[in-house]
Design a protein around this motif. Structure first.
Motif, PDB file in Angstrom:
ATOM      1  N   THR A  55       8.195 -24.433 -22.026  1.00 48.93           N
ATOM      2  CA  THR A  55       7.333 -25.565 -21.666  1.00 48.93           C
ATOM      3  C   THR A  55       6.883 -25.480 -20.212  1.00 48.93           C
ATOM      4  O   THR A  55       5.705 -25.689 -19.901  1.00 48.93           O
ATOM      5  N   LYS A  56       7.813 -25.156 -19.320  1.00 52.44           N
ATOM      6  CA  LYS A  56       7.484 -25.088 -17.897  1.00 52.44           C
ATOM      7  C   LYS A  56       6.947 -23.726 -17.478  1.00 52.44           C
ATOM      8  O   LYS A  56       6.471 -23.568 -16.357  1.00 52.44           O
ATOM      9  N   GLN A  57       7.068 -22.767 -18.375  1.00 54.11           N
ATOM     10  CA  GLN A  57       6.634 -21.397 -18.117  1.00 54.11           C
ATOM     11  C   GLN A  57       7.286 -20.836 -16.856  1.00 54.11           C
ATOM     12  O   GLN A  57       6.640 -20.415 -15.899  1.00 54.11           O
ATOM     13  N   ILE A  58       8.605 -20.872 -16.929  1.00 53.09           N
ATOM     14  CA  ILE A  58       9.452 -20.309 -15.887  1.00 53.09           C
ATOM     15  C   ILE A  58      10.547 -19.494 -16.573  1.00 53.09           C
ATOM     16  O   ILE A  58      10.723 -19.574 -17.788  1.00 53.09           O
ATOM     17  N   ASN A  89       3.408 -10.132 -17.846  1.00 56.44           N
ATOM     18  CA  ASN A  89       3.329 -11.147 -18.900  1.00 56.44           C
ATOM     19  C   ASN A  89       3.157 -12.508 -18.244  1.00 56.44           C
ATOM     20  O   ASN A  89       3.385 -12.668 -17.036  1.00 56.44           O
ATOM     21  N   VAL A  90       2.802 -13.506 -19.038  1.00 58.28           N
ATOM     22  CA  VAL A  90       2.821 -14.887 -18.556  1.00 58.28           C
ATOM     23  C   VAL A  90       4.273 -15.344 -18.528  1.00 58.28           C
ATOM     24  O   VAL A  90       5.012 -15.173 -19.511  1.00 58.28           O
ATOM     25  N   GLY A 146      -4.120 -14.677 -18.702  1.00 57.57           N
ATOM     26  CA  GLY A 146      -3.716 -15.869 -19.433  1.00 57.57           C
ATOM     27  C   GLY A 146      -3.139 -16.955 -18.550  1.00 57.57           C
ATOM     28  O   GLY A 146      -3.050 -18.121 -18.971  1.00 57.57           O
ATOM     29  N   GLU A 147      -2.771 -16.606 -17.314  1.00 54.23           N
ATOM     30  CA  GLU A 147      -2.253 -17.628 -16.402  1.00 54.23           C
ATOM     31  C   GLU A 147      -3.298 -18.698 -16.099  1.00 54.23           C
ATOM     32  O   GLU A 147      -2.957 -19.813 -15.713  1.00 54.23           O
ATOM     33  N   LEU A 148      -4.572 -18.376 -16.269  1.00 54.84           N
ATOM     34  CA  LEU A 148      -5.626 -19.362 -16.010  1.00 54.84           C
ATOM     35  C   LEU A 148      -5.579 -20.513 -16.998  1.00 54.84           C
ATOM     36  O   LEU A 148      -6.102 -21.604 -16.723  1.00 54.84           O
ATOM     37  N   LYS A 149      -4.932 -20.290 -18.159  1.00 52.52           N
ATOM     38  CA  LYS A 149      -4.912 -21.300 -19.205  1.00 52.52           C
ATOM     39  C   LYS A 149      -3.603 -22.075 -19.258  1.00 52.52           C
ATOM     40  O   LYS A 149      -3.417 -22.919 -20.123  1.00 52.52           O
ATOM     41  N   VAL A 150      -2.682 -21.783 -18.341  1.00 52.10           N
ATOM     42  CA  VAL A 150      -1.380 -22.438 -18.369  1.00 52.10           C
ATOM     43  C   VAL A 150      -1.116 -23.150 -17.046  1.00 52.10           C
ATOM     44  O   VAL A 150      -1.849 -22.977 -16.069  1.00 52.10           O
ATOM     45  N   HIS A 151      -0.051 -23.937 -17.040  1.00 56.52           N
ATOM     46  CA  HIS A 151       0.231 -24.767 -15.865  1.00 56.52           C
ATOM     47  C   HIS A 151       1.522 -24.376 -15.159  1.00 56.52           C
ATOM     48  O   HIS A 151       1.922 -25.022 -14.192  1.00 56.52           O
ATOM     49  N   VAL A 201      -4.208  -7.651  -8.512  1.00 60.38           N
ATOM     50  CA  VAL A 201      -5.394  -8.122  -9.225  1.00 60.38           C
ATOM     51  C   VAL A 201      -5.057  -9.504  -9.782  1.00 60.38           C
ATOM     52  O   VAL A 201      -4.185  -9.639 -10.641  1.00 60.38           O
ATOM     53  N   LYS A 202      -5.723 -10.518  -9.271  1.00 59.94           N
ATOM     54  CA  LYS A 202      -5.411 -11.899  -9.622  1.00 59.94           C
ATOM     55  C   LYS A 202      -5.943 -12.247 -11.011  1.00 59.94           C
ATOM     56  O   LYS A 202      -6.855 -11.583 -11.529  1.00 59.94           O
ATOM     57  N   PRO A 203      -5.398 -13.295 -11.622  1.00 59.56           N
ATOM     58  CA  PRO A 203      -5.846 -13.666 -12.980  1.00 59.56           C
ATOM     59  C   PRO A 203      -7.347 -13.908 -13.082  1.00 59.56           C
ATOM     60  O   PRO A 203      -7.960 -13.567 -14.092  1.00 59.56           O
ATOM     61  N   ALA A 204      -7.940 -14.496 -12.038  1.00 58.49           N
ATOM     62  CA  ALA A 204      -9.362 -14.846 -12.091  1.00 58.49           C
ATOM     63  C   ALA A 204     -10.277 -13.715 -11.645  1.00 58.49           C
ATOM     64  O   ALA A 204     -11.501 -13.839 -11.765  1.00 58.49           O
ATOM     65  N   ASP A 205      -9.698 -12.624 -11.135  1.00 53.24           N
ATOM     66  CA  ASP A 205     -10.542 -11.519 -10.679  1.00 53.24           C
ATOM     67  C   ASP A 205     -11.314 -10.920 -11.852  1.00 53.24           C
ATOM     68  O   ASP A 205     -10.770 -10.762 -12.955  1.00 53.24           O
ATOM     69  N   LYS A 206     -12.548 -10.575 -11.614  1.00 54.22           N
ATOM     70  CA  LYS A 206     -13.398 -10.028 -12.677  1.00 54.22           C
ATOM     71  C   LYS A 206     -13.154  -8.530 -12.828  1.00 54.22           C
ATOM     72  O   LYS A 206     -14.036  -7.695 -12.616  1.00 54.22           O
ATOM     73  N   THR A 207     -11.915  -8.216 -13.182  1.00 59.58           N
ATOM     74  CA  THR A 207     -11.510  -6.825 -13.374  1.00 59.58           C
ATOM     75  C   THR A 207     -11.028  -6.644 -14.801  1.00 59.58           C
ATOM     76  O   THR A 207     -10.153  -7.388 -15.270  1.00 59.58           O
ATOM     77  N   ASN A 208     -11.613  -5.713 -15.489  1.00 58.08           N
ATOM     78  CA  ASN A 208     -11.211  -5.421 -16.857  1.00 58.08           C
ATOM     79  C   ASN A 208      -9.944  -4.565 -16.827  1.00 58.08           C
ATOM     80  O   ASN A 208      -9.897  -3.523 -16.181  1.00 58.08           O
ATOM     81  N   THR A 209      -8.906  -5.012 -17.521  1.00 60.54           N
ATOM     82  CA  THR A 209      -7.630  -4.301 -17.507  1.00 60.54           C
ATOM     83  C   THR A 209      -7.778  -2.863 -17.972  1.00 60.54           C
ATOM     84  O   THR A 209      -7.068  -1.962 -17.496  1.00 60.54           O
TER      85      THR A 209
END
Length: 554
Positions: free
Chosen positions: A165-168, A321-322, A364-369, A391-399
């Motif tokens: 739930t807390k993603q920790i 991973n997230v 996927g971190e962009l979609k979680v809290h 490479v940050k989650p929001a960076d426009k870099t294709n894995t």
């Protein structure tokens, strides 16, 4: 105050029943907990089961348990379908809408009565066992009053619940959410133990089987030696994952690989994989897959090298991973947590500047809290050396552009590790993941072995590249995992109402429906899942008509 009053009223015997009889059942249902997805189809579905039910010479006593309204809907339809296979089915549930918020006794009892009322037609073909009365009976027991084995189970699952739930990755027993989940999971464990003792099912079927009340149900059933089947839904339409006597989210593919690994990859399967990974790389949806793996189309290796300022030194790619994702719970192997592995790996590369480390933080971190891996890195390092690139989650870099330039892959459990191996890149697996120990990845036994292997691979990456035979086997394994591991199933959780409209109970129980789904329902009740006997069952579906990309969302 209102909740306290309702909780007090809810402790009065028959208070909720009296309210439901006088007012509740006549008022429009407005609670978040609702079973609207199946409300209008239950009566006809029961008629279909009565009309088309098979005669089963060896029926099983099947017990299906679910919590949370959407899983209860799914479980209700599965229960009916299994009754249509001629089994003796019991459906049990806990009427919760949320797993991270408490609910007063009066309202949860009303939700139970709502469910019982809606499920009345089911009682003509299956048994319905509300578990809430038993849970409330034990709810205020002290921990010391529960059997020690159940306390251990409840604590394990409650820890996972809070982490998920807390993603920790770490949780203390004084954590508020952990204590709430323990307060709910303890009586759930005892209630399930008592009902299993009373009903003596041949097989217990549970969604997920790792977290929440369903995780408790799995652990209790297995502790009692009851055959248990868990299921989850793949990221494809009309497909389901099933595990027998195991948690499905562990994705244990050992039997799959033993049954079907080692051979050649058929041309049709290879073409399907080429098309699938072309879509993944190009940020497109493909075929029956409902997931878009990348948000940004490929820009090419040169572009990503320039953007990150990479030079000619060897490059290690570490895709994360997230944190707290259900696919990472309990998957630690050489470090206590994934974060420990990443922090330790950064320290190693700071001390060894002869190579470059690129950390791709999961988009996927962009979609979680929950906690971001970026936060973990910032907390542990004020600055990073010039050979470390984030490479940050929001960076426009294709894995997949990063995969193209990598000399070495380092992963916890992410599927990107398998995809790097498909490109011939040596991959070091530090967690417990489904594609490990299949002959094409490295699994160091401990941290010392891990850092030793890092030095060796960085010193001569070419010597560790996969052989053609190994690459062929990775491709075969990837095909098996993406296409054969999931099984045909009529109703996906995410599109339940839409799927049921297209494939109602009468279709599923028809000769045509049984031909397509009958085996899967058999696996759900514990019939042996023999992968070798199934063979490449899906291969004939992979025609040019249905394997072309559906759309380009890049």
């Amino acid at each position: 105050m209102k909740n306290h009053i309702k909780d007090f009223i809810g402790m009065i015997p028959y208070s909720a029943e009296l309210f439901w009889a006088v007012r509740g059942s006549r008022r429009p249902w407005s609670a978040h907990y609702r079973l609207g997805g199946i409300k209008d189809v239950l009566t006809q579905s029961v008629h279909d089961v009565q009309r088309y039910a098979k005669q089963n010479a060896h029926p099983k006593k099947v017990f299906i348990f679910a919590s949370l309204h959407y899983w209860i809907e799914q479980a209700g339809l599965i229960a009916l379908a299994l009754a249509g296979q001629g089994h003796k089915v019991q459906l049990s549930y806990l009427p919760f809408a949320e797993w991270d918020k408490d609910i007063n006794r009066f309202d949860v009892r009303r939700q139970d009565l709502y469910t019982q009322d809606l499920f009345k037609p089911l009682r003509n073909v299956i048994g319905v066992i509300p578990l809430l009365p038993d849970l409330l009976r034990y709810y205020r027991w002290d921990e010391s009053e529960y059997p020690a084995e159940l306390v251990k189970i409840a604590k394990k699952v409650s820890r996972y619940d809070a982490m998920y739930t807390k993603q920790i990755e770490e949780i203390g027993e004084d954590d508020e959410l952990y204590t709430f989940r323990l307060r709910r999971n303890l009586p759930t464990a005892l209630a399930l133990q008592r009902v299993f003792e009373r009903e003596k099912p041949d097989v217990v079927i549970i969604p997920n089987g790792t977290i929440l009340e369903m995780g408790v149900a799995y652990q209790v059933a297995r502790a009692m030696g009851i055959e248990t089947v868990t299921f989850e839904f793949a990221d494809q339409r009309e497909r389901i994952w099933i595990a027998q006597n195991d948690e499905i989210m562990s994705h244990d593919t050992t039997a799959l690989w033993q049954g079907l690994g080692g051979g050649d990859l058929p041309d049709k399967a290879r073409q399907a994989m080429v098309e699938l990974f072309s879509a993944r790389k190009g940020a497109r949806l493909w075929g029956d897959f409902a997931r878009q793996w990348q948000q940004n189309p490929s820009q090419g290796a040169s572009a990503v090298r320039e953007a990150l300022g990479l030079d000619e030194r060897p490059i290690a790619l570490l895709p994360t991973n997230v944190l707290g994702d259900s696919l990472t719970l309990g998957r630690e192997r050489i470090t206590p947590t994934m974060a420990d592995m990443i922090v330790g790996t950064i320290k190693h590369f700071i001390e060894h500047p002869e190579a470059q480390l690129v950390i791709r933080v999961h988009p996927g971190e962009l979609k979680v809290h929950g906690t971001s891996m970026l936060d973990v890195i910032r907390e542990n390092f004020k600055t990073l050396s010039e050979n470390i690139h984030i490479v940050k989650p929001a960076d426009k870099t294709n894995t997949y552009d990063l995969v193209e330039i990598a000399d070495l892959g380092i992963v916890f459990t992410t599927t990107v590790g398998m995809e790097m191996a498909m490109a011939g890149i040596p991959v070091i697996v530090t967690g417990k993941t489904h594609y490990a120990n299949k002959g094409f990845t490295h699994e160091p036994a401990d941290w010392q072995a891990y850092t030793k292997l890092l030095k060796e691979v960085v010193a001569d990456p070419a010597a560790y590249r996969l052989s053609e035979k190994q690459i062929e086997q990775v491709w075969l394994y990837a095909y098996l995992f993406f296409f054969e591991y999931s099984l045909p199933f009529p109703w996906h959780l995410l599109w339940l109402a839409e799927d049921f409209k297209e494939r109602p109970m009468s279709v599923v129980l028809s000769a045509q429906g049984q031909k397509r789904y009958g085996q899967t329902f058999g696996y759900l009740v514990g019939e042996p899942l023999d992968w070798r006997a199934r063979g490449l069952a899906r291969l004939n579906e992979l025609t040019s008509n249905n394997s072309a990309p559906e759309s380009d969302n890049g």
